[in-house]
Scaffold this active site. Sequence first.
Site, PDB file in Angstrom:
ATOM      1  CB  THR A  26      26.001   4.212  89.992  1.00 23.32           C
ATOM      2  OG1 THR A  26      24.627   4.178  90.349  1.00 23.32           O
ATOM      3  CG2 THR A  26      26.764   4.854  91.137  1.00 23.32           C
ATOM      4  NE  ARG A  58      24.220   6.816  99.021  1.00 25.67           N
ATOM      5  CZ  ARG A  58      24.251   5.847  98.116  1.00 25.67           C
ATOM      6  NH1 ARG A  58      24.473   6.130  96.858  1.00 25.67           N
ATOM      7  NH2 ARG A  58      24.054   4.595  98.473  1.00 25.67           N
ATOM      8  CB  THR A  72      24.105  -3.612  91.386  1.00 20.66           C
ATOM      9  OG1 THR A  72      23.083  -2.626  91.178  1.00 20.66           O
ATOM     10  CG2 THR A  72      23.477  -4.986  91.376  1.00 20.66           C
ATOM     11  N   GLY A  73      23.175  -2.298  94.122  1.00 17.88           N
ATOM     12  CA  GLY A  73      22.223  -2.310  95.224  1.00 17.88           C
ATOM     13  C   GLY A  73      22.559  -1.301  96.293  1.00 17.88           C
TER      14      GLY A  73
END
Length: 323
Positions: A198, A208, A231-232
């Site tokens: 990602t 982060r 995911t999320g």
Amino acid sequence: MIRRSFLKTLGALGLAPIAAQAKLHKAPYSGQGLFLTTWRFGLESNQVAWTRLQEGGSTLDAIEAGIRRCELDPAERSVGLGGRPDRDGVVTLDACIMDHLGNIGSVCGMEGIATPLSVARAVMEKTPHVMLVGDGAQQFALEQGFPLENLMVADSEREWKQWLEKSEYQPVINIENHDTIGMIGMDASGILAGGCSTSGMAYKMHGRVGDSPIIGAGLYVDGAVGACTATGHGEEVIRTVGSFRVVQGMAQGLSPHQACKAAIEAIAEFFTRRGKDWSHTQIGFIALNKSGEIGAYSLRPGFNYAVKSADRAELLDADYLLD
Ligand code: SD4
């Protein structure tokens, strides 16, 4: 004898190894391979993984090839090349990989290398460590021959500049059908593996890191039980050790669907307990077990995932907790 008493002690502490607890009394897997991938782009990535498997690649090779397809596609704006930047305008990538034996590798916050999953695999296979971050991850990737590239595409830059006008940080995630790629799979002999890659939440703070490169949060594989990826909203997945939670649920006898649902319910419970606003959050899990059963579940509607086996190639909508 020593081992038995050791296991007994661990069991008393509730820490018995998952494989030892496994109650997976299902038929052994009899398929020719199986891949499960988050989101619509999973359809193409699954196909690439499937081809790699049929060509004689391992489950891990197939997963690396499938995820790489997505990482190298500049049109996919939340993974690899073309991923959205952080609030300082820097594209930083996270990825991790895990095999059926418990080998793991991860990179976090890496800049300028389009294929972080392959770098994570190199960390796993070529270093004594399991995780490299930032400059160190990039330095290692360059030493391994990965090319240095500008990962920011024109569309991402334009959107980021628009965002800067207000600089409102509201993590809006998973509302579009392209996001973190998590892929789990199994070959014909039932050997499991998984990967997750990602660019993280768009406009995150520089530095982060979310769940996606964290083993146990964004991905977990137990070669005797099954695999899960997430995911999320990464902060919530880390808080609840989401993917490990799902695999542990399967080890204790839940189906993949039940285990994903239980993990989403736990996340909802954590929100409630902490009195936090969760109206804008989304989290989804996909899972498969050793006998080839699959499952998925998300917090709210809109999460889909792709499944590929010898006789299936389709996109499915996950069940969800809240309307
Ligand atoms: C993260 N889990 O960085 C990733 C982002 C994501 O859907 O999956 N968005 O928190």
